[in-house]
Design a protein around this motif. Structure first.
Motif, short mmCIF file in Angstrom:
data_model
loop_
_atom_site.label_atom_id
_atom_site.label_comp_id
_atom_site.label_asym_id
_atom_site.label_seq_id
_atom_site.Cartn_x
_atom_site.Cartn_y
_atom_site.Cartn_z
N GLU A 122 -7.87 -1.10 8.02
CA GLU A 122 -7.63 -2.70 8.38
C GLU A 122 -6.04 -2.94 8.77
O GLU A 122 -5.84 -3.86 9.78
CB GLU A 122 -8.03 -3.63 7.28
N THR A 180 -13.61 3.41 6.52
CA THR A 180 -13.94 2.38 5.29
C THR A 180 -12.58 2.44 4.57
O THR A 180 -12.44 1.44 3.42
CB THR A 180 -14.86 3.22 4.64
N THR A 181 -11.37 2.98 4.81
CA THR A 181 -10.10 2.64 3.98
C THR A 181 -9.54 1.35 4.16
O THR A 181 -9.60 0.91 5.42
CB THR A 181 -9.19 4.03 4.18
N SER A 182 -8.89 0.94 3.20
CA SER A 182 -8.27 -0.39 3.15
C SER A 182 -7.19 -0.37 4.05
O SER A 182 -6.57 -1.18 4.70
CB SER A 182 -7.80 -0.83 1.80
N MET A 190 0.83 -1.35 -0.06
CA MET A 190 0.22 -0.09 -0.08
C MET A 190 0.88 1.21 0.16
O MET A 190 1.99 1.36 0.40
CB MET A 190 -0.99 -0.22 1.22
#
Length: 128
Positions: free
Chosen positions: A62, A57-59, A29
């Motif tokens: 996580e 909600t962003t990857s 990322m």
């Protein structure tokens, strides 16, 4: 010679940072995407930071949530109370970049840079 080595080893041992931390390396990322998420939790209590990351909600959230839980577990292992922990420092650095080619028209090619990140979260005690 050997005494100097022992002195240096003792000095390193005393200067070592004892705060609980967690690191993850080679996350596929971009560091800029991760940095946005880390800026939202820096300086907050651990419980607030977990709530923010769990509802984001962003990857990148996580990955950061999993890393934060690991840092919390490290702090509890060291005997610290979870309620007294806060996110002291969190930062991201660039890892190695994978270079790929994207085929374009008329025999040309563009370079794709697939970036990776090294993320670190350091916890500290809340000053009362």
């Amino acid at each position: 010679m050997a005494t100097r080595i022992r002195e240096k080893a003792e000095a390193r041992k005393q200067a070592k940072d004892t705060r609980p931390y967690a690191k993850v390396k080679y996350v596929r990322m971009s560091p800029s995407k991760v940095r946005i998420v880390l800026d939202t939790i820096r300086g907050r209590k651990v419980e607030d930071a977990v709530a923010i990351l769990a509802n984001s909600t962003t990857s990148a959230a996580e990955v950061c949530l999993k890393l934060l839980k690991s840092a919390i577990a490290n702090g509890e292992y060291k005997g610290l109370n979870r309620a007294d922990l806060m996110v002291d420092e969190c930062y991201v650095g660039p890892g190695p970049t994978l270079k790929r080619l994207d085929i374009r028209a008329r025999g040309r090619a563009n370079r794709l840079l697939k970036r990776t990140s090294h993320i670190t979260i350091i916890l500290g005690n809340i000053v009362k």
